[in-house]
Scaffold this motif. Structure first.
Motif, short mmCIF file in Angstrom:
data_model
loop_
_atom_site.label_atom_id
_atom_site.label_comp_id
_atom_site.label_asym_id
_atom_site.label_seq_id
_atom_site.Cartn_x
_atom_site.Cartn_y
_atom_site.Cartn_z
N VAL A 160 5.16 11.17 -5.72
CA VAL A 160 5.11 12.56 -5.26
C VAL A 160 6.49 13.14 -4.99
CG1 VAL A 160 2.76 12.51 -4.30
CG2 VAL A 160 4.70 11.88 -2.84
N GLY A 183 -4.96 6.39 -5.35
CA GLY A 183 -3.78 6.38 -6.22
C GLY A 183 -2.51 6.10 -5.43
N SER A 202 3.87 7.85 -1.43
CA SER A 202 3.12 8.82 -0.63
C SER A 202 2.44 8.14 0.56
CB SER A 202 2.08 9.56 -1.49
OG SER A 202 1.33 8.65 -2.25
N ASP A 216 -5.75 1.32 -5.54
CA ASP A 216 -5.10 1.32 -6.85
C ASP A 216 -5.66 0.17 -7.69
OD1 ASP A 216 -2.28 3.00 -7.62
OD2 ASP A 216 -2.91 1.45 -9.03
N ALA A 226 -11.13 2.79 -7.86
CA ALA A 226 -11.31 3.57 -6.63
C ALA A 226 -12.77 3.95 -6.39
CB ALA A 226 -10.44 4.82 -6.70
N ASP A 274 -4.88 11.28 -5.94
CA ASP A 274 -3.71 11.29 -6.84
C ASP A 274 -3.82 10.11 -7.82
OD1 ASP A 274 -1.26 11.95 -7.93
OD2 ASP A 274 -0.08 10.95 -6.39
C1 LIG Z 1 0.11 9.36 -9.86
S1 LIG Z 1 0.02 7.70 -9.46
C2 LIG Z 1 -0.02 7.73 -7.70
C3 LIG Z 1 1.31 8.09 -7.13
C4 LIG Z 1 1.44 7.87 -5.64
N1 LIG Z 1 0.51 8.71 -4.91
C5 LIG Z 1 2.87 8.11 -5.22
O1 LIG Z 1 3.18 9.18 -4.73
O2 LIG Z 1 3.72 7.22 -5.45
C6 LIG Z 1 -1.62 7.30 -9.91
C7 LIG Z 1 -2.06 5.87 -9.58
O3 LIG Z 1 -3.48 5.83 -9.76
C8 LIG Z 1 -3.81 4.54 -10.18
N2 LIG Z 1 -5.15 4.56 -10.79
C9 LIG Z 1 -5.49 4.94 -12.05
N3 LIG Z 1 -6.81 4.81 -12.25
C10 LIG Z 1 -7.33 4.33 -11.08
C11 LIG Z 1 -8.63 3.97 -10.66
N4 LIG Z 1 -9.69 4.09 -11.47
N5 LIG Z 1 -8.78 3.50 -9.40
C12 LIG Z 1 -7.72 3.39 -8.56
N6 LIG Z 1 -6.47 3.71 -8.91
C13 LIG Z 1 -6.26 4.17 -10.15
C14 LIG Z 1 -2.69 4.15 -11.14
O4 LIG Z 1 -2.61 2.75 -11.27
C15 LIG Z 1 -1.47 4.80 -10.48
O5 LIG Z 1 -0.76 3.86 -9.73
#
Ligand SMILES: C[S@@+](CC[C@H](N)C(=O)[O-])C[C@H]1O[C@@H](n2cnc3c(N)ncnc32)[C@H](O)[C@@H]1O
Length: 211
Positions: A42, A66, A72, A90, A119, A136
């Motif tokens: 973020v 996420g 975040s 995650d 998730a 996210d």
């Molecule tokens: C945009 S990143 C999150 C960034 C984080 N909020 C930050 O600010 O650093 C999205 C994350 O969602 C996770 N993700 C993707 N599909 C997912 C799922 N079905 N369940 C849980 N996490 C998932 C990915 O592995 C990734 O690490």
């Protein structure tokens, strides 16, 4: 791509925003060095906004969908009271390892609980109420996450959804992710259970206050 804020303005806004913890620049650097998509973080501006939202709703219990390398989560955990809790989800074990290391070093890390796995399964296993939910993760999942969060968040709590402008593609959505997000924006706009505002900060942050 339509930038929601010019880079120069965003840098100016960052320079006039209270900085995050000392760990954040280190985590930022390591995430850039070791992961393929560091832009998923973020960043300092949105991180500070999340931290402030946590304070404003006096959150004691937060749900994050996420986590990535934990940027975040660490920002929000900073504003939780000592006995507060942040559950974060995650699916990626490698980025989760980085997050775990930083949580172990942070004075706020003990408030964070990681749920590794899809998730949707995690959310179905959780009991509310949460004061704030931050969505996210994968864009195809957003609609289902929103519905589950509506039930998990308390009345008077907040659902925050990131990337709700899809770099401007929501105006003329052609790909699956933008179509999903544009559809959800419409749905939230009509949802009487929330009072919402879509902020054109970074990639678009939707705030949905649960009535
Ligand atoms: C945009 S990143 C999150 C960034 C984080 N909020 C930050 O600010 O650093 C999205 C994350 O969602 C996770 N993700 C993707 N599909 C997912 C799922 N079905 N369940 C849980 N996490 C998932 C990915 O592995 C990734 O690490």
């Amino acid at each position: 791509m339509i930038p929601s804020l010019s880079e120069e303005i965003e840098e100016y806004a960052e320079r006039h925003t209270r900085v995050l913890s000392d760990l954040h620049p280190r985590l930022w650097k390591e995430t850039h060095e070791k992961t393929a998509s560091p832009r998923m973080m973020v960043g300092p501006l949105e991180g500070a906004l999340l931290r402030l939202l946590v304070r404003l709703v006096a959150a004691k219990r937060i749900l994050e969908i996420g986590m990535f390398t934990g940027y975040s989560a660490l920002a929000m955990a900073e504003a939780l009271p000592a006995d507060g809790q942040l559950i974060t989800c995650d699916v990626n074990p490698e980025t989760t390892e980085i997050a775990r290391r930083y949580f172990a070093t942070s004075p706020y890390g003990h408030k964070i609980e990681i749920k590794l796995g899809p998730a949707i399964e995690t959310l179905k296993s959780l009991k509310g109420p949460f004061d704030l939910c931050f969505i996210d993760a994968d864009k195809q999942g957003y609609s289902a996450y929103y519905d589950l969060c509506i039930d998990l968040v308390r009345r008077g709590g907040l659902i925050v959804l990131d990337n709700m402008l899809q770099s401007g593609r929501v105006l003329h959505p052609t790909d699956q992710a933008s179509r999903a997000i544009a559809g959800l924006n419409e749905r939230i706009q009509r949802d009487e259970r929330v009072e919402n505002v879509l902020l054109p900060i970074r990639d678009g942050i939707m705030l949905a206050y649960r009535r």
